[in-house]
Motif scaffolding. Sequence first.
Motif, PDB file in Angstrom:
ATOM      1  N   ILE A   1       0.836  -1.210   0.000  1.00 39.84           N
ATOM      2  CA  ILE A   1       0.000   0.000   0.000  1.00 39.84           C
ATOM      3  C   ILE A   1       0.869   1.258   0.000  1.00 39.84           C
ATOM      4  CG2 ILE A   1      -0.248   0.193   2.507  1.00 39.84           C
ATOM      5  CD1 ILE A   1      -3.103   0.739  -0.002  1.00 39.84           C
ATOM      6  N   LEU A   2       2.140   1.127   0.429  1.00 36.04           N
ATOM      7  CA  LEU A   2       3.064   2.257   0.422  1.00 36.04           C
ATOM      8  C   LEU A   2       3.872   2.361  -0.869  1.00 36.04           C
ATOM      9  CD1 LEU A   2       4.519   2.085   4.056  1.00 36.04           C
ATOM     10  CD2 LEU A   2       2.642   3.518   3.207  1.00 36.04           C
ATOM     11  N   GLY A   3       3.678   1.418  -1.796  1.00 36.05           N
ATOM     12  CA  GLY A   3       4.400   1.475  -3.064  1.00 36.05           C
ATOM     13  C   GLY A   3       5.896   1.308  -2.924  1.00 36.05           C
ATOM     14  N   SER A   4       6.342   0.425  -2.045  1.00 35.78           N
ATOM     15  CA  SER A   4       7.770   0.303  -1.740  1.00 35.78           C
ATOM     16  C   SER A   4       8.527  -0.454  -2.821  1.00 35.78           C
ATOM     17  CB  SER A   4       7.964  -0.399  -0.394  1.00 35.78           C
ATOM     18  OG  SER A   4       7.391   0.356   0.652  1.00 35.78           O
ATOM     19  N   ARG A   5       9.770  -0.041  -3.010  1.00 29.16           N
ATOM     20  CA  ARG A   5      10.719  -0.719  -3.891  1.00 29.16           C
ATOM     21  C   ARG A   5      11.682  -1.553  -3.041  1.00 29.16           C
ATOM     22  NH1 ARG A   5      11.557   1.994  -8.637  1.00 29.16           N
ATOM     23  NH2 ARG A   5      12.506   0.015  -9.278  1.00 29.16           N
ATOM     24  N   ASN A   6      12.513  -2.343  -3.694  1.00 28.51           N
ATOM     25  CA  ASN A   6      13.459  -3.198  -2.987  1.00 28.51           C
ATOM     26  C   ASN A   6      14.386  -2.387  -2.084  1.00 28.51           C
ATOM     27  OD1 ASN A   6      12.508  -5.518  -4.178  1.00 28.51           O
ATOM     28  ND2 ASN A   6      14.086  -5.591  -5.770  1.00 28.51           N
ATOM     29  N   ASP A   7      14.546  -2.841  -0.849  1.00 31.27           N
ATOM     30  CA  ASP A   7      15.433  -2.187   0.112  1.00 31.27           C
ATOM     31  C   ASP A   7      16.794  -2.885   0.090  1.00 31.27           C
ATOM     32  OD1 ASP A   7      16.551  -0.733   2.154  1.00 31.27           O
ATOM     33  OD2 ASP A   7      15.382  -1.682   3.754  1.00 31.27           O
ATOM     34  N   GLU A   8      17.594  -2.559  -0.914  1.00 27.81           N
ATOM     35  CA  GLU A   8      18.905  -3.183  -1.057  1.00 27.81           C
ATOM     36  C   GLU A   8      19.808  -2.831   0.121  1.00 27.81           C
ATOM     37  OE1 GLU A   8      19.634  -5.282  -3.280  1.00 27.81           O
ATOM     38  OE2 GLU A   8      18.207  -4.987  -4.935  1.00 27.81           O
ATOM     39  N   GLU A   9      19.734  -1.591   0.574  1.00 29.24           N
ATOM     40  CA  GLU A   9      20.567  -1.165   1.698  1.00 29.24           C
ATOM     41  C   GLU A   9      20.228  -1.956   2.951  1.00 29.24           C
ATOM     42  OE1 GLU A   9      21.641   0.673   5.334  1.00 29.24           O
ATOM     43  OE2 GLU A   9      19.566   0.678   4.606  1.00 29.24           O
ATOM     44  N   GLY A  10      18.942  -2.255   3.136  1.00 28.86           N
ATOM     45  CA  GLY A  10      18.536  -3.031   4.294  1.00 28.86           C
ATOM     46  C   GLY A  10      19.113  -4.433   4.280  1.00 28.86           C
ATOM     47  N   VAL A  11      19.178  -5.052   3.104  1.00 27.70           N
ATOM     48  CA  VAL A  11      19.765  -6.392   2.988  1.00 27.70           C
ATOM     49  C   VAL A  11      21.238  -6.356   3.370  1.00 27.70           C
ATOM     50  CG1 VAL A  11      20.305  -8.286   1.404  1.00 27.70           C
ATOM     51  CG2 VAL A  11      18.105  -7.113   1.222  1.00 27.70           C
ATOM     52  N   GLU A  12      21.951  -5.356   2.852  1.00 27.57           N
ATOM     53  CA  GLU A  12      23.380  -5.257   3.149  1.00 27.57           C
ATOM     54  C   GLU A  12      23.618  -4.975   4.629  1.00 27.57           C
ATOM     55  OE1 GLU A  12      25.661  -6.075   0.935  1.00 27.57           O
ATOM     56  OE2 GLU A  12      23.945  -6.485  -0.383  1.00 27.57           O
ATOM     57  N   ARG A  13      22.796  -4.124   5.206  1.00 29.23           N
ATOM     58  CA  ARG A  13      22.988  -3.722   6.605  1.00 29.23           C
ATOM     59  C   ARG A  13      22.623  -4.843   7.569  1.00 29.23           C
ATOM     60  NH1 ARG A  13      19.037  -1.379   9.506  1.00 29.23           N
ATOM     61  NH2 ARG A  13      17.987  -0.785   7.565  1.00 29.23           N
ATOM     62  N   LEU A  14      21.531  -5.553   7.281  1.00 28.18           N
ATOM     63  CA  LEU A  14      21.028  -6.552   8.224  1.00 28.18           C
ATOM     64  C   LEU A  14      21.528  -7.960   7.917  1.00 28.18           C
ATOM     65  CD1 LEU A  14      17.386  -5.174   8.486  1.00 28.18           C
ATOM     66  CD2 LEU A  14      19.201  -4.994  10.204  1.00 28.18           C
ATOM     67  N   GLY A  15      21.924  -8.215   6.666  1.00 30.37           N
ATOM     68  CA  GLY A  15      22.570  -9.474   6.349  1.00 30.37           C
ATOM     69  C   GLY A  15      21.651 -10.636   6.051  1.00 30.37           C
ATOM     70  N   TYR A  16      20.372 -10.373   5.756  1.00 29.24           N
ATOM     71  CA  TYR A  16      19.498 -11.479   5.366  1.00 29.24           C
ATOM     72  C   TYR A  16      18.550 -11.010   4.260  1.00 29.24           C
ATOM     73  CZ  TYR A  16      16.475  -9.212   8.888  1.00 29.24           C
ATOM     74  OH  TYR A  16      15.756  -8.306   9.623  1.00 29.24           O
ATOM     75  N   ASN A  17      18.153 -11.983   3.419  1.00 31.10           N
ATOM     76  CA  ASN A  17      17.430 -11.659   2.192  1.00 31.10           C
ATOM     77  C   ASN A  17      16.066 -11.029   2.436  1.00 31.10           C
ATOM     78  OD1 ASN A  17      19.555 -12.640   0.697  1.00 31.10           O
ATOM     79  ND2 ASN A  17      18.595 -14.610   0.241  1.00 31.10           N
ATOM     80  N   ARG A  18      15.365 -11.470   3.470  1.00 34.98           N
ATOM     81  CA  ARG A  18      13.999 -10.990   3.679  1.00 34.98           C
ATOM     82  C   ARG A  18      13.937  -9.507   4.043  1.00 34.98           C
ATOM     83  NH1 ARG A  18      11.080 -16.050   6.918  1.00 34.98           N
ATOM     84  NH2 ARG A  18      10.682 -17.317   5.050  1.00 34.98           N
ATOM     85  N   ALA A  19      15.074  -8.939   4.418  1.00 30.37           N
ATOM     86  CA  ALA A  19      15.101  -7.507   4.725  1.00 30.37           C
ATOM     87  C   ALA A  19      14.773  -6.659   3.512  1.00 30.37           C
ATOM     88  CB  ALA A  19      16.473  -7.118   5.280  1.00 30.37           C
ATOM     89  N   ILE A  20      14.825  -7.229   2.327  1.00 28.61           N
ATOM     90  CA  ILE A  20      14.553  -6.475   1.103  1.00 28.61           C
ATOM     91  C   ILE A  20      13.127  -5.934   1.061  1.00 28.61           C
ATOM     92  CG2 ILE A  20      13.695  -8.358  -0.388  1.00 28.61           C
ATOM     93  CD1 ILE A  20      15.706  -7.333  -2.522  1.00 28.61           C
ATOM     94  N   ASN A  21      12.227  -6.560   1.841  1.00 27.20           N
ATOM     95  CA  ASN A  21      10.809  -6.187   1.817  1.00 27.20           C
ATOM     96  C   ASN A  21      10.296  -5.868   3.226  1.00 27.20           C
ATOM     97  OD1 ASN A  21       8.326  -5.753   0.571  1.00 27.20           O
ATOM     98  ND2 ASN A  21       7.686  -7.887   0.763  1.00 27.20           N
ATOM     99  N   ARG A  22      11.197  -5.366   4.088  1.00 31.43           N
ATOM    100  CA  ARG A  22      10.818  -5.095   5.475  1.00 31.43           C
ATOM    101  C   ARG A  22      11.301  -3.714   5.933  1.00 31.43           C
ATOM    102  NH1 ARG A  22      12.061 -10.893   8.594  1.00 31.43           N
ATOM    103  NH2 ARG A  22      10.587 -12.153   7.377  1.00 31.43           N
ATOM    104  N   GLN A  23      11.365  -2.765   5.032  1.00 27.86           N
ATOM    105  CA  GLN A  23      11.898  -1.455   5.372  1.00 27.86           C
ATOM    106  C   GLN A  23      11.009  -0.753   6.394  1.00 27.86           C
ATOM    107  OE1 GLN A  23      12.624   0.991   1.944  1.00 27.86           O
ATOM    108  NE2 GLN A  23      13.667   2.588   3.104  1.00 27.86           N
ATOM    109  N   LYS A  24      11.625  -0.073   7.356  1.00 30.64           N
ATOM    110  CA  LYS A  24      10.912   0.727   8.351  1.00 30.64           C
ATOM    111  C   LYS A  24      11.140   2.212   8.052  1.00 30.64           C
ATOM    112  CE  LYS A  24      10.000  -3.202  10.331  1.00 30.64           C
ATOM    113  NZ  LYS A  24      10.558  -3.653  11.607  1.00 30.64           N
ATOM    114  N   TYR A  25      10.210   3.068   8.506  1.00 29.73           N
ATOM    115  CA  TYR A  25      10.251   4.476   8.137  1.00 29.73           C
ATOM    116  C   TYR A  25       9.978   5.368   9.338  1.00 29.73           C
ATOM    117  CZ  TYR A  25       9.150   2.101   3.733  1.00 29.73           C
ATOM    118  OH  TYR A  25       9.146   1.249   2.654  1.00 29.73           O
ATOM    119  N   THR A  26      10.427   6.625   9.232  1.00 28.94           N
ATOM    120  CA  THR A  26       9.916   7.625  10.153  1.00 28.94           C
ATOM    121  C   THR A  26       8.521   8.019   9.673  1.00 28.94           C
ATOM    122  OG1 THR A  26      10.758   9.545   8.941  1.00 28.94           O
ATOM    123  CG2 THR A  26      12.245   8.517  10.557  1.00 28.94           C
ATOM    124  N   GLU A  27       7.670   8.368  10.615  1.00 30.98           N
ATOM    125  CA  GLU A  27       6.333   8.813  10.245  1.00 30.98           C
ATOM    126  C   GLU A  27       6.403  10.045   9.340  1.00 30.98           C
ATOM    127  OE1 GLU A  27       2.127   9.982  12.467  1.00 30.98           O
ATOM    128  OE2 GLU A  27       4.054  10.408  13.435  1.00 30.98           O
TER     129      GLU A  27
END
Length: 565
Positions: A430-456
């Motif tokens: 619903i937020l129209g998110s794209r792949n979070d490549e930085e999140g994968v690199e930072r957290l070290g696991y593949n599923r982070a690509i679709n689990r980005q968190k945001y400031t309100e």
Amino acid sequence: MEIKIMDAIKNYLALVYGEKFNQDHLQQLTAMLDRARGEMTSPRKKGWDESDVVLITYADQFRAQGESRLATFTRFFNHYLRSTFSHVHLLPFYPWSSDDGFSVIDYHRVDPLNGDWDDVARLGQNARLMFDFVCNHMSAKSEWFKNYLHQQPGFEDFFIAMDPATDLHAVTRPRALPLLTPFTLASGEVKHLWTTFSDDQIDLNFASPRVLLAMVEVLLHYLKEGAQYVRLDAVGFMWKTPGTSCIHLEKTHLLVKLFRAVADYVAPGTVIITETNVPHKDNISYLGNGHDEAQMVYQFPLPPLVLHAIHTRNARTLCDWANTLGASRGETTWFNFLASHDGIGLNPLRGILPEAEILSLVEALQAEGARVNWKNNPDGSRSPYEINVTYMDALSTRACDDATRLARFLLAHAILLTFPGVPAVYIQSILGSRNDEEGVERLGYNRAINRQKYTEAEISQALNETGNLRHETWRQLSHLIHIRRSHAAFHPDSLFNAELINERVFVITRRASNGEVITALFNLGDTTQSFSFAGAERHDLISDVVINDAEITLAPWQTMWLSKA
């Protein structure tokens, strides 16, 4: 009715435990159930209808300085999403140690970062709530597990110790990780414990009546705190018998029936949903006889089949599969989704698509930045079991412009919203998110690509600025959901039929008990499609245009929802 349900509960206990579940255990259970039933204050909606649409989200999805994550989420939800969604599925919001919440440290507490049970209740004032019941395993950092390691009385059999020489080659493995993990007890003895998913996720021993009582207490707590839908996570693995596959065993099904009966006794109207990312015939087995097990199962083939259809510009496989679903079974329906906190599962495609086509889809997505998780097979080989990618990026190439990207995305979600069952939409969608490549690199696991968190602040700014992909996705997908929620033809139990005009044009007809008929037309191709379509004057609910011509023209990736004008 209550007597019949209690008789069913006693019958399931006898079938699972025999005399191991003794009179003391039964008295404890009965007292727990009666106390919980007396604490339930508000009735629950019975069944489901076209207005039911679920938002899947993490409790800590948004942050703002100086307040709990749930307080921030509730404010965001009330402002941007409340009119769109009837239910909120809060992914595990308890204290946790790994797997983004699915290694639960304490089932009975809210993670302090997220807030407390009062925060959960405030969200529940404007949405029905769905909780995760992570019933197969819990964190190695939990008090229960620490008590086991310290050999505290009462915890001796909470987890499953196994001789590592035991032949376990037949066990179904969802991850390419060791099945047994060594742990050292306070006495110095080393025990090899069953760890289906990771060495931080210790499988609970449901062969112990004490474990069952403890987990029923967890379920009752969730019902008391407002869970109207309860998702049984990884439920297929709950019972272990060496020498078998240890998945979908008879006693696992009996435990699900027991949980259903407990919910029926304490809080009628509660919906039990099983999460089993497996081939279709195994998945639907959790519906039982239509009256005694889960009310809903996740419709796992739908996400990869829609993806396959749009990638190949060919709806034939999707259409053929859709027509195998059959009519509603009365007290059961599908829990439909395209994206979730996990990846897009591939196991449900096996038996529907040839392996070569599955691998071709995987290779195409990998080439565009998707990640892939693998599983070990009993013969020593390995197979892809999950694609990690946002659904937005799964549908399009990097070279696509945003207009094409959004058109394909809305087409996919129009299919989701047209299918029989209750639809669920992931927060990143619903937020129209794209792949979070930085999140994968930072957290070290593949599923982070679709689990980005945001400031309100950042996500609110994006949604309030017209013309960008996030704003248009939120606006146009919300529009589709609002239409669906106001038409009886989209009731989960309305009659359903799927057919092809040609391989690119897919047609679904939904017919409500009140006589309303909606015909949904989907162009899964990148070229305009024109065809004759018999019928009276039609109104396209999406564009709000009346169509008088006998010929229909669909632009690339276009959907029409046609009703009588």
